[in-house]
Design an enzyme around this catalytic site. Sequence first.
Site, PDB file in Angstrom:
ATOM      1  N   ARG A   8     -41.610  10.008   2.306  1.00 56.69           N
ATOM      2  CA  ARG A   8     -41.244   8.982   1.506  1.00 56.69           C
ATOM      3  C   ARG A   8     -39.622   9.010   0.917  1.00 56.69           C
ATOM      4  NH1 ARG A   8     -38.518  11.687  -1.223  1.00 56.69           N
ATOM      5  NH2 ARG A   8     -39.075  13.019  -3.127  1.00 56.69           N
ATOM      6  N   ASP A  17     -40.588  11.201 -12.899  1.00 60.56           N
ATOM      7  CA  ASP A  17     -42.047  11.327 -13.061  1.00 60.56           C
ATOM      8  C   ASP A  17     -42.878  12.362 -13.801  1.00 60.56           C
ATOM      9  OD1 ASP A  17     -41.362  13.321 -11.315  1.00 60.56           O
ATOM     10  OD2 ASP A  17     -42.532  12.895  -9.701  1.00 60.56           O
ATOM     11  N   GLY A 100     -35.711  16.444   1.655  1.00 63.37           N
ATOM     12  CA  GLY A 100     -35.882  15.577   0.411  1.00 63.37           C
ATOM     13  C   GLY A 100     -36.674  14.321   0.938  1.00 63.37           C
ATOM     14  N   SER A 103     -41.515  16.010   3.286  1.00 62.52           N
ATOM     15  CA  SER A 103     -42.176  16.559   4.350  1.00 62.52           C
ATOM     16  C   SER A 103     -43.572  17.318   3.854  1.00 62.52           C
ATOM     17  CB  SER A 103     -41.446  17.543   5.275  1.00 62.52           C
ATOM     18  OG  SER A 103     -40.745  18.444   4.612  1.00 62.52           O
ATOM     19  N   ASP A 144     -44.126  11.978  -5.053  1.00 61.79           N
ATOM     20  CA  ASP A 144     -44.231  12.174  -3.528  1.00 61.79           C
ATOM     21  C   ASP A 144     -45.620  11.875  -2.871  1.00 61.79           C
ATOM     22  OD1 ASP A 144     -41.760  12.824  -4.226  1.00 61.79           O
ATOM     23  OD2 ASP A 144     -42.024  14.905  -3.668  1.00 61.79           O
TER      24      ASP A 144
HETATM   25  C1  GLA Z   1     -39.472  16.202  -6.184  1.00 65.09           C
HETATM   26  C2  GLA Z   1     -40.882  16.190  -6.921  1.00 65.09           C
HETATM   27  C3  GLA Z   1     -41.335  14.786  -7.479  1.00 65.09           C
HETATM   28  C4  GLA Z   1     -40.213  14.367  -8.317  1.00 65.09           C
HETATM   29  C5  GLA Z   1     -38.814  14.452  -7.408  1.00 65.09           C
HETATM   30  C6  GLA Z   1     -37.693  14.011  -8.190  1.00 65.09           C
HETATM   31  O1  GLA Z   1     -39.611  15.333  -4.845  1.00 65.09           O
HETATM   32  O2  GLA Z   1     -41.841  16.640  -6.114  1.00 65.09           O
HETATM   33  O3  GLA Z   1     -42.440  14.756  -8.313  1.00 65.09           O
HETATM   34  O4  GLA Z   1     -40.089  15.009  -9.435  1.00 65.09           O
HETATM   35  O5  GLA Z   1     -38.512  15.907  -6.991  1.00 65.09           O
HETATM   36  O6  GLA Z   1     -37.558  12.698  -8.756  1.00 65.09           O
END
Ligand code: GLA
Length: 342
Positions: A8, A17, A100, A103, A144
């Site tokens: 994503r 979140d 980021g 994966s 995610d």
């Molecule tokens: C990571 C976490 C998510 C979210 C992002 C920041 O990807 O897994 O839950 O907190 O950081 O937005």
Amino acid sequence: MEVFAPGRVNLIGDHTDTTGGLVLPMAIDLGTTISGRAGGDRVVLRSAEEPDPAVVPLDVTEPAAMEPGWARYVAGVVAELRPSAGFDGNVTTTLPVGAGLSSSAALEVAVALALGFEGTALDLAHLTRRAEQQASGVPCGIMDQLASAAGVEGHALLIDCDALTVDPVPVPDGVEVRVVHSGQSRTLAGSAYAERTASLAEAEGVLGPLRLLAVDRPEVALDSAAVADLVAPLTDPVLRRRARHVLTENARVRVFADALRRLDLPALGPLLAASHTSLRDDFEVSTPVLDALVERLVATPGVLGARLTGAGFGGCVVALTEPGALEEGWRVHAGPGAHRLA
Ligand code: GLA
């Protein structure tokens, strides 16, 4: 059996979140495929990206202790799902690992489907989020895994992380989404992420749930004097900044999603810029390399806006552009959520 789970990219709404706020990710057309067959009493997966296979007994008890490292995510899913049969197969991915783009969420969601998970996208997200927490020790939110499980082709997903509703928002034809890697790995993310989550819990101990303060009142959260009043009861200036990021970011997600729906493209850039600034100055999860990359990209003609995406501390920048404005990085499309292929 063959399954696919996407990564994503988060368009806007980072570090919201875990306090039940708003996020706007989209599942992308890069992801992880697993093929193989069920059977035996352990899960054995080989990956072209990894020298050693993941070999996980069905009764695994400590996913975080597994070696090699990537087997922890497989083990986290096995520990949460407790399938009645093992699996033998191969993993391939088109996602850059540790950049980021989730994966690890894609791997967890794909493993769960390969091991026979049945249920809703939300159930799948809950299970794989717990798997991620077991595997990595990071107290991550649900964004995610839910984005990977619930993706909708051509749409970003406006997710309310408290109500757990997923509201697809069309990505307009005239907008290209590009992801550019900063080149910085995110190895320190674990401890700093947990520290930020703990700060937000502390701020909520004083202010009450942050989402109640602003999620439905974007006009308040985008007024700096009103936000200063809201966070004033926090005596620690660092906690005030952390809370201010979450309050203002929630409002930006709401306004950004509305602008996308109205095809108000000029409104998007300033919101992306404000999100990056807030993640840099108030939440302090950017890096000089990410800042310089964002600055360079937004100075490129045809770029509507750019910001760091995901947890920060390195990783990727997301840029929204007019068609063809940028050549670097990955051109990603909003794709479907995880599914079985055969
Ligand atoms: C990571 C976490 C998510 C979210 C992002 C920041 O990807 O897994 O839950 O907190 O950081 O937005």
